[in-house]
Structure formats: C-alpha cells, structure tokens
Design an enzyme around this catalytic site. Structure first.
Site, PDB file in Angstrom:
ATOM      1  N   CYS A  67       0.868  -1.171   0.000  1.00  0.00           N
ATOM      2  CA  CYS A  67       0.000   0.000   0.000  1.00  0.00           C
ATOM      3  C   CYS A  67       0.903   1.219   0.000  1.00  0.00           C
ATOM      4  O   CYS A  67       1.577   1.499   0.989  1.00  0.00           O
ATOM      5  CB  CYS A  67      -0.919   0.009   1.220  1.00  0.00           C
ATOM      6  SG  CYS A  67      -1.972   1.484   1.326  1.00  0.00           S
TER       7      CYS A  67
ATOM      8  N   GLU B 241      -3.775   0.845  -6.222  1.00  0.00           N
ATOM      9  CA  GLU B 241      -2.812  -0.190  -6.604  1.00  0.00           C
ATOM     10  C   GLU B 241      -2.604  -0.083  -8.110  1.00  0.00           C
ATOM     11  O   GLU B 241      -3.435   0.491  -8.819  1.00  0.00           O
ATOM     12  CB  GLU B 241      -3.314  -1.593  -6.235  1.00  0.00           C
ATOM     13  CG  GLU B 241      -3.371  -1.882  -4.748  1.00  0.00           C
ATOM     14  CD  GLU B 241      -2.009  -1.940  -4.066  1.00  0.00           C
ATOM     15  OE1 GLU B 241      -0.978  -1.788  -4.771  1.00  0.00           O
ATOM     16  OE2 GLU B 241      -1.976  -2.136  -2.840  1.00  0.00           O
TER      17      GLU B 241
END
Length: 226
Positions: A2, A104
């Site tokens: 992340c 992402e």
C-alpha cells in the site's frame, strides 16, 4: 503493498465513526504518499482513543538513522511479529490508519495502470497499523506503518498484496496493548466483504505532488476485477 491512499472524509464524520472526542479539520487528501503525515487512532496513557498525525514510514526506536522509514511504509502480516523493525510495536503500539480509499497498480501494455479501491458507500475505514516514537539529535518523530497481506479475489487480478482492512468490531482488540499479538494475528487477513469496489483512474496519481480530485475520478468505464 500500500503506497498511496485517500482521506476525503470530514472531521466530524471521522470523530463519530472512530469514537473520538476531538478531530482537527483536515483538508481533503486525494494522493497521500509515504513520508507524509497521516491520520491515525491510537490509545493514550489512560487507555482512551486519541487522534494523532504520524509520519508514514515507521522508524524503530533503536534506529540510528530516521531514513530507515523510507523502507518501512508497509509491514508484511506474515512476518510482523518477528521482524526486528516491527515486532516491538506489534506487541504494544498498534494503531488504526484512517482512510477512505487506496490505489494499486497493474501492468498493462508495458505500463502501470492505477486502480482506485473504496467501499461502495465511500465511508472511511481503518488499515491495521503500528506506530513508534523515535528520539535522536534533539528530535522526536512519531511514525507508523500499514500492514499488508495477500490480496483477496477481487484485487488479485491487479496486485498480489493488499492493505489489511479491519472491521469496526475489531478496533478495540487491535488498539489494546494488553491483548497479546497472537490473539490479533487472525485479524491480519484479506478483506472478504463484497462492498470493496474498484475502477481505473488516470496516471495523475502516479506523481505524489498531484494531490487533486482528478486522482480518484474514473478513467473511462467502470471495471470490475474478479
């Protein structure tokens, strides 16, 4: 991993959802990046929840150089209990990192295409986090990391890892330093609910200095990853 996320939720809503007495006014953030201050919830000395702004990139208390934080923005769920950089914080200094979406990237035609993930009602949620206090050269830094685990079925087509998203009923256990780490390890699992949605966004988000609403606007038609 992340490496970017958002927090656009007003302070009043954050205070209500995380049972906090005081949350300062926060400007909407569309592209939060490592080394920046991020919003978190932790327990204070009286075991009450408190709001804190923490440097993103955990600096272990024993570190000689705070630049280690550039390598510790994420902690793998599988090794967090044993890795020297994180094991002390995992035992006693767990926190909630407040977010309402994250990004992402997927390789497409030799390039990386960003995707935005959020809950279907756009409400805020909590990443499982750890925090530390580092002191050196007359400086004190409070920092944190976000835990990551294997991706769920929806995200796996885009990236093989995802941040650990905690359910509200697990917040108290995660924050409580008296709860042994082994008891909270089962919480470090892929998010399994069906309310996590995703769609393609523009490459505007690729640059950390682009902290603008365009980062979360759909790029073309909505896509469902399975």
């Amino acid at each position: 991993m992340c490496g970017r996320f958002t927090l656009r939720t007003p302070a009043k809503a954050i205070a209500t959802l995380f049972d906090l007495e005081d949350v300062p006014e926060l400007r909407p953030r569309y592209n939060i990046a490592p080394s920046q201050p991020i919003a978190a919830v932790r327990q204070d000395r009286w075991r009450q929840r408190e709001f804190a702004m923490l440097h993103w990139g955990l600096i272990p208390f024993w570190a000689d150089d705070p630049k280690i934080g550039y390598r510790t923005i994420n902690a793998r769920a599988e090794t967090v209990a044993t890795k020297p950089s994180f094991r002390a914080a995992f035992k006693k200094r767990r926190c909630l990192v407040i977010a309402d979406g994250y990004f992402e990237w997927k390789k497409r035609d030799g390039k990386k295409q960003p995707y935005f993930f959020h809950l279907n009602d756009d409400r805020p949620f909590a990443f499982a986090g750890l925090w530390e206090r580092w002191e050196g050269d007359g400086e004190e830094i409070e920092s944190c990391t976000i835990l990551v685990t294997e991706a769920n079925a929806r995200q796996k087509a885009i990236h093989d890892r995802m941040p650990v998203i905690l359910s509200p009923q697990d917040y108290d256990a995660w924050l409580d330093p008296d709860v042994d780490g082994k008891r909270v390890e089962p919480l470090l699992r892929p998010y399994s609910h069906d309310d996590l949605e995703t769609y393609r966004v523009s490459t505007t988000v690729n640059k950390p200095q682009n902290d603008v609403e365009e980062c979360v606007q759909p790029a073309g038609e909505m896509e469902s990853e399975t």
